[in-house]
Design an enzyme around this catalytic site. Structure first.
Site, PDB file in Angstrom:
ATOM      1  N   THR A   1      -8.597   6.529  -1.795  1.00 38.46           N
ATOM      2  CA  THR A   1      -9.924   5.939  -1.923  1.00 38.46           C
ATOM      3  C   THR A   1     -11.014   6.980  -1.650  1.00 38.46           C
ATOM      4  O   THR A   1     -12.144   6.835  -2.132  1.00 38.46           O
ATOM      5  CB  THR A   1     -10.097   4.737  -0.967  1.00 38.46           C
ATOM      6  OG1 THR A   1      -9.518   5.064   0.290  1.00 38.46           O
ATOM      7  CG2 THR A   1      -9.420   3.501  -1.511  1.00 38.46           C
TER       8      THR A   1
ATOM      9  N   LYS B   1      -8.449  13.662   4.740  1.00 32.84           N
ATOM     10  CA  LYS B   1      -7.576  12.483   4.677  1.00 32.84           C
ATOM     11  C   LYS B   1      -6.538  12.664   5.765  1.00 32.84           C
ATOM     12  O   LYS B   1      -6.462  13.747   6.360  1.00 32.84           O
ATOM     13  CB  LYS B   1      -6.908  12.374   3.307  1.00 32.84           C
ATOM     14  CG  LYS B   1      -6.288  13.708   2.827  1.00 32.84           C
ATOM     15  CD  LYS B   1      -5.657  13.599   1.448  1.00 32.84           C
ATOM     16  CE  LYS B   1      -6.663  13.653   0.320  1.00 32.84           C
ATOM     17  NZ  LYS B   1      -6.593  12.519  -0.568  1.00 32.84           N
ATOM     18  N   ARG B   2      -5.737  11.614   6.048  1.00 32.33           N
ATOM     19  CA  ARG B   2      -4.662  11.780   7.014  1.00 32.33           C
ATOM     20  C   ARG B   2      -3.792  12.974   6.617  1.00 32.33           C
ATOM     21  O   ARG B   2      -3.622  13.253   5.430  1.00 32.33           O
ATOM     22  CB  ARG B   2      -3.813  10.502   7.089  1.00 32.33           C
ATOM     23  CG  ARG B   2      -4.512   9.356   7.774  1.00 32.33           C
ATOM     24  CD  ARG B   2      -4.932   9.706   9.179  1.00 32.33           C
ATOM     25  NE  ARG B   2      -3.751   9.849  10.020  1.00 32.33           N
ATOM     26  CZ  ARG B   2      -3.281   8.892  10.812  1.00 32.33           C
ATOM     27  NH1 ARG B   2      -3.908   7.750  10.907  1.00 32.33           N
ATOM     28  NH2 ARG B   2      -2.210   9.089  11.554  1.00 32.33           N
TER      29      ARG B   2
ATOM     30  N   HIS C   1       0.805  -1.233   0.000  1.00 33.20           N
ATOM     31  CA  HIS C   1       0.000   0.000   0.000  1.00 33.20           C
ATOM     32  C   HIS C   1       0.831   1.274   0.000  1.00 33.20           C
ATOM     33  O   HIS C   1       0.283   2.350   0.242  1.00 33.20           O
ATOM     34  CB  HIS C   1      -0.927   0.040   1.208  1.00 33.20           C
ATOM     35  CG  HIS C   1      -1.981  -1.019   1.226  1.00 33.20           C
ATOM     36  ND1 HIS C   1      -3.251  -0.819   0.728  1.00 33.20           N
ATOM     37  CD2 HIS C   1      -1.938  -2.304   1.653  1.00 33.20           C
ATOM     38  CE1 HIS C   1      -3.955  -1.929   0.874  1.00 33.20           C
ATOM     39  NE2 HIS C   1      -3.180  -2.848   1.435  1.00 33.20           N
TER      40      HIS C   1
ATOM     41  N   LYS D   1     -14.951   7.940  -3.256  1.00 30.94           N
ATOM     42  CA  LYS D   1     -16.196   8.251  -2.530  1.00 30.94           C
ATOM     43  C   LYS D   1     -16.764   9.570  -3.031  1.00 30.94           C
ATOM     44  O   LYS D   1     -17.969   9.706  -3.255  1.00 30.94           O
ATOM     45  CB  LYS D   1     -15.931   8.329  -1.023  1.00 30.94           C
ATOM     46  CG  LYS D   1     -15.554   6.988  -0.419  1.00 30.94           C
ATOM     47  CD  LYS D   1     -14.902   7.134   0.956  1.00 30.94           C
ATOM     48  CE  LYS D   1     -14.091   5.879   1.257  1.00 30.94           C
ATOM     49  NZ  LYS D   1     -13.166   6.055   2.382  1.00 30.94           N
TER      50      LYS D   1
ATOM     51  N   LYS E   1       0.693  14.411   0.925  1.00 27.02           N
ATOM     52  CA  LYS E   1      -0.689  14.679   0.478  1.00 27.02           C
ATOM     53  C   LYS E   1      -0.902  16.168   0.226  1.00 27.02           C
ATOM     54  O   LYS E   1      -1.915  16.579  -0.339  1.00 27.02           O
ATOM     55  CB  LYS E   1      -1.693  14.153   1.505  1.00 27.02           C
ATOM     56  CG  LYS E   1      -1.640  12.624   1.657  1.00 27.02           C
ATOM     57  CD  LYS E   1      -2.626  12.142   2.724  1.00 27.02           C
ATOM     58  CE  LYS E   1      -2.501  10.662   3.045  1.00 27.02           C
ATOM     59  NZ  LYS E   1      -3.180   9.792   2.078  1.00 27.02           N
TER      60      LYS E   1
HETATM   61  C1  26Q Z   1       3.205   0.362  10.552  1.00 26.67           C
HETATM   62  C2  26Q Z   1       4.095   0.027  11.566  1.00 26.67           C
HETATM   63  C3  26Q Z   1       3.873   0.447  12.873  1.00 26.67           C
HETATM   64  C4  26Q Z   1       2.747   1.188  13.155  1.00 26.67           C
HETATM   65  C5  26Q Z   1       1.851   1.520  12.144  1.00 26.67           C
HETATM   66  C6  26Q Z   1       2.084   1.129  10.846  1.00 26.67           C
HETATM   67  C7  26Q Z   1       1.152   1.492   9.771  1.00 26.67           C
HETATM   68  C8  26Q Z   1      -0.216   1.540   9.989  1.00 26.67           C
HETATM   69  C9  26Q Z   1      -1.097   1.906   8.979  1.00 26.67           C
HETATM   70  C10 26Q Z   1       1.612   1.810   8.505  1.00 26.67           C
HETATM   71  C11 26Q Z   1       0.721   2.174   7.500  1.00 26.67           C
HETATM   72  C12 26Q Z   1      -0.633   2.226   7.720  1.00 26.67           C
HETATM   73  C13 26Q Z   1      -1.625   2.619   6.714  1.00 26.67           C
HETATM   74  C14 26Q Z   1      -1.342   2.891   5.464  1.00 26.67           C
HETATM   75  C15 26Q Z   1      -2.383   3.326   4.519  1.00 26.67           C
HETATM   76  O1  26Q Z   1      -3.514   3.594   4.899  1.00 26.67           O
HETATM   77  N1  26Q Z   1      -2.064   3.414   3.214  1.00 26.67           N
HETATM   78  C16 26Q Z   1      -3.043   3.828   2.233  1.00 26.67           C
HETATM   79  O2  26Q Z   1      -3.700   2.673   1.742  1.00 26.67           O
HETATM   80  C17 26Q Z   1      -4.786   3.011   0.911  1.00 26.67           C
HETATM   81  C18 26Q Z   1      -5.510   1.731   0.542  1.00 26.67           C
HETATM   82  O3  26Q Z   1      -4.771   0.987  -0.367  1.00 26.67           O
HETATM   83  C19 26Q Z   1      -4.306   3.765  -0.316  1.00 26.67           C
HETATM   84  O4  26Q Z   1      -5.424   4.185  -1.047  1.00 26.67           O
HETATM   85  C20 26Q Z   1      -3.489   4.988   0.096  1.00 26.67           C
HETATM   86  O5  26Q Z   1      -2.911   5.592  -1.051  1.00 26.67           O
HETATM   87  C21 26Q Z   1      -2.393   4.569   1.063  1.00 26.67           C
HETATM   88  O6  26Q Z   1      -1.708   5.716   1.542  1.00 26.67           O
END
Ligand code: 26Q
Length: 840
Positions: free
Chosen positions: A671, A563-564, A372, A675, A569
């Site tokens: 995503t 978004k985050r 991702h 929406k 971004k």
């Molecule tokens: C990893 C290690 C330790 C703690 C947290 C994490 C962690 C947690 C969540 C790392 C990444 C995430 C989330 C990532 C994320 O949401 N990525 C997004 O995924 C979407 C679905 O595929 C994409 O549309 C976005 O582009 C992408 O940024």
């Protein structure tokens, strides 16, 4: 293990689903409220919610049980979606819609003079995810239930979900999200299916009775994994699939040992330690990287879920694993559950007695991995030393996987030691680390990205060496969102209008939305589309007033970025535009002006200073813009606190313009863009992630494209000169001046210095100023387009009509055809499976 007596006839327990007319719903609701909860009709709305949730849940149970049996029949190939995050949001309204009980429930509530929408808004969001990745997992579960695919979701039941964001003096403050405090009617505890998870200890090699040597993992500290099942309803198809969430609990023997040693309090402390494992969802935060508890969570999920699957397998097939690999597929949602690769090897060898080659044959044919992210710094790595003491047996297995893999690399590229070093699962260096993505690739038969550009960039960039070795493993699966939650449920006004024109099928067969395109030229239809949008904008404006005390006028253009918060971004670029508009107002340059209401929302990772500064900047700029009498409604800016799933359900139907402005080549997919599109917003965006496919679908004329492309971004870095850009662009010069002179930080000197420096730095990885001019020009085109109402309405309708590709039903069908290869298991009235009487 818990087993029903085989003599007992399971059919005796198969009661019919209760009646679902409004009388029955009203009377069950009343009974739950008074007999079960001991409340009365005029009680706190929370209890009304609870009573209604229980009433609806009763109408799920029979189909849930039936679906489980259908999926559990011998020989059915199944998939398991392993994810550390499922960002579900609220469930009540979603189930009511899926079961087709909207009218009946509304009527039932009206009998008590209660308002259904008000009751539904009592539910707290299940916020078990950070953002896109977690919400994607929830949309996937919805589509799997809709398509009747035998898929089980496995995740973690965090006590505390994503933190609640409060804004104090413009700054983000994090508050714990104790979402389970008032109980959760959507979960069913299944203690009978608990599993033991081990940590620590050491590995001994023993010789068994047949003279074979075997590894045993001893002296471990053990924790129990208790499953809680959450129902996922399909759309009007009597199919309810399962999301199984694990919760950590202390083992009783663990306690007892300590107790016998005479230390009662230490025993209780140990219990505490065990239960900490599933206490909190980790925010997506670089500064949190390498946290021991996060690794424990990851192993806990992988081990508990694999043990569960092996238990079900043995219930059906005994200890014969010959056909396991053709009946089971584990899907890894990013690298977070990747320990499943090593853990399945361990279970098959150490617990089931298989030899390495047989175990590897199974493992490497059962795992599939989705990436991702394109940001190299976001790739997960863990110190070898941490594994050594937390998961010593898994480390041995990973070493062995790596050794065999590197031998293969050496055979293919003899003498190329550089390449071996690059591709090794173990990164050598001062701190030796395990590269989780490489472990996932080596252990999987499929590796996919989440949008066409992203998948291409993985193959020729981040994972190039692996692509050269195994090109057939790599594929794309463009993300989607579920049209049930994001259109049918979130936007009932628009849904009714669509259904009136093209029939009701679009909800479960979203490709059919294309038929709406025929109405884009129908002036009468456009007026009705406009009326719906205006009502949705009013709903959004009310929400903005409630949370931000800022008044949005529904005649203005609603310009939204939620978004985050992350530098890539580029919420900052959005702010530069807002400041530019403000500057134009101040200098009287307002000919052909379009009024705008700009809304920004999102959480910053608690340790991400830059992201937190961006939030503060938005709030400070809002303060100035909204209170300047000269601005006088030409421009509004608001930051909506605590953005999440249920906020988005109000935001996306009321949006005119969707901001998707990441630096090209950085957003894997996005995503929210989908929406917004489904709800008739027009996108202003870079050529990045799924934006590209959105523009392909809707056409350039219905999309505001700007900025450098991914290939150009790479070249631009070499020559990037923000100083020169500022010097040569008067608008930019004025914006930067306003920022620097403290216009938005009057009594807070220098708080934005770091942000300003990052914008001006030739090393800015996000090239924000490189896209400034092209962004401002695109925004100007947006403003002009909005003034021509029928032209804008045409674009809006075209966006919805062309969004057919972005349903997760399409995404999941592609996962199924390309990777999982499951057969749909529709409910068959005649042979509703009554044969299997085992509860597994
Ligand atoms: C990893 C290690 C330790 C703690 C947290 C994490 C962690 C947690 C969540 C790392 C990444 C995430 C989330 C990532 C994320 O949401 N990525 C997004 O995924 C979407 C679905 O595929 C994409 O549309 C976005 O582009 C992408 O940024």
């Amino acid at each position: 293990m818990y087993n029903l007596n085989k003599e007992c006839n399971d059919e005796l327990f198969d009661i019919e689903t209760p009646a679902s007319d409004s009388d029955a719903i009203a009377s069950d609701f009343q009974r739950y409220l008074t007999q079960h909860l001991g409340r009365f009709i005029g009680c706190m709305p929370l209890y009304q919610y609870e009573a209604l949730a229980l009433t609806i849940r009763d109408r799920i149970m029979t189909d849930w049980r039936d679906t489980w049996r259908r999926y559990d029949e011998q020989g059915v190939r199944r998939a398991y979606y392993l994810s550390l995050e499922f960002l579900i949001g609220r469930s009540l309204g979603n189930h009511i819609l899926n079961l087709g009980l909207d009218r009946e429930t509304e009527e039932a509530m009206n009998r008590f003079a209660l308002d259904l929408e008000g009751i539904m808004s009592e539910e707290v969001d299940a916020g078990l995810g950070n953002g896109g990745l977690g919400r994607l997992a929830a949309c996937f579960m919805d589509s799997c239930a809709c398509l009747q695919l035998p898929v089980i979701g496995y995740g973690i039941r965090y006590q505390y979900g994503m933190f609640r964001q409060e804004i104090e003096n413009g700054f983000q403050v994090e508050e714990p999200d104790h979402w389970l405090r008032d109980g959760n009617p959507w979960e069913l505890e299944r203690p009978e299916f608990k599993n033991l998870i081990r940590f620590g200890g050491r590995v001994e090699t023993v010789t068994d009775s047949q003279g074979k040597s075997r590894s045993v993992w001893v002296d471990t500290a053990n924790v129990l994994a208790i499953p809680y099942d959450v129902p996922i309803s399909g759309y009007r198809n009597h199919t309810i699939t399962t999301l199984r969430l694990w919760s950590a609990s202390a083992t009783s023997d663990f306690n007892l040992e300590e107790f016998n040693a005479g230390s009662y309090s230490e025993a209780v402390e140990a219990k505490n330690d065990a239960e900490h494992i599933t206490m909190v969802l980790y925010p997506n935060d670089v500064s949190e990287n390498g946290r021991e508890l996060r690794l424990k969570q990851q192993y806990f999920l992988a081990s508990a879920s694999l043990q569960d699957v092996l238990r079900m397998w043995e219930n059906n097939q005994g200890r014969d694993y010959a056909s396991f690999k053709s009946r089971n597929v584990f899907h890894l949602n990013d690298t977070h559950p990747t320990l499943a690769v090593a853990e399945l090897m361990r279970l098959l060898m150490d617990e089931k007695g298989l030899a390495w080659d047989d175990a590897w044959e199974i493992t490497s044919h059962c795992m599939a991995y989705t990436n991702h992210t394109l940001l190299p710094e976001a790739l997960e790595k863990w110190p070898v030393a941490l594994f050594e003491y937390l998961l010593p047996r898994l480390l041995q297995i990973i070493y062995e996987i790596n050794a065999r893999f590197l031998r293969m690399v050496a055979m293919k590229w003899p003498g190329d030691t550089q390449r071996q070093r690059r591709m090794s699962i173990i990164e050598e260096g001062e701190v030796r680390q395990i590269r989780m993505a490489y472990l996932a690739i080596v252990g999987s038969f499929s590796v996919n990205g989440v949008a066409a550009l992203h998948s291409r960039l993985l193959s020729c960039g981040l994972f190039r060496d692996f692509y050269e070795l195994w090109p057939e493993r790599f594929n794309n699966k463009t993300n989607g969102v579920t049209p049930r939650r994001w259109v049918a449920y979130a936007n009932p006004g628009m849904s009714a209008l669509i259904t009136e024109k093209i029939g009701h099928d679009w909800v479960q067969d979203y490709g059919k939305i294309a038929a709406l395109g025929a109405y884009a030229d129908d002036e009468g239809f456009r007026q009705r589309w406009h009326a719906v949008k205006q009502a949705n904008k009013q709903r959004l404006a009310d929400m903005v007033m409630h949370y931000c005390q800022v008044e949005f006028d529904t005649d203005a253009l609603f310009d939204v970025q939620v978004k985050r918060i992350h530098e890539y971004k580029r919420q900052l670029l959005n702010m530069l535009h807002v400041i530019h508009l403000y500057d134009r107002i101040k200098r009287g340059d307002i000919e052909h002006w379009t009024n705008r209401c700009v809304l920004i929302g999102g959480k910053a990772a608690p340790g991400y200073r830059m992201a937190k500064n961006i939030i503060k900047l938005v709030n400070n700029v809002a303060e100035v813009v909204n209170n300047d009498p000269q601005v006088n409604g030409l421009l509004k800016l608001a930051f909506i606190p605590n953005y999440g799933v249920s906020k988005m359900e109000v935001i996306c139907p009321g949006t005119d313009l969707s901001e998707q402005i990441s630096t090209a080549g950085k957003e894997a997919s996005g995503t929210c863009n989908m929406k917004f599109m489904m709800n008739g917003a027009v996108t202003i965006g870079t050529y990045d992630g799924a934006n590209i496919e959105i523009m392909d679908a809707v056409g350039e004329d219905n999309f505001f494209l700007f900025g450098l492309r991914a290939e150009e971004v790479d070249r631009e870095h070499a020559q990037y000169n923000p100083g020169l850009l500022i010097e040569q662009d008067e608008d930019l010069r004025r914006v930067m001046h306003l920022l620097r002179c403290g216009h938005f930080s009057t009594f807070e000197s220098a708080i934005f210095e770091e942000l300003i420096d990052s914008l001006q730095s030739p090393g800015d990885p996000w090239l924000t100023l490189a896209d400034f001019r092209s962004y401002i020009d695109a925004q100007k085109r947006v403003s002009l387009a909005y003034q021509d109402r029928s032209c804008w309405l045409k674009m809006s309708i075209a966006n919805t009509a062309c969004s057919g590709h972005f349903s997760t039903d399409r995404t999941i069908s592609e996962y199924n055809e390309g990777i999982w290869k499951l057969q749909a298991r529709p409910r068959d009235e005649q042979s509703r499976s009554r044969t299997a009487i085992k509860e597994t």
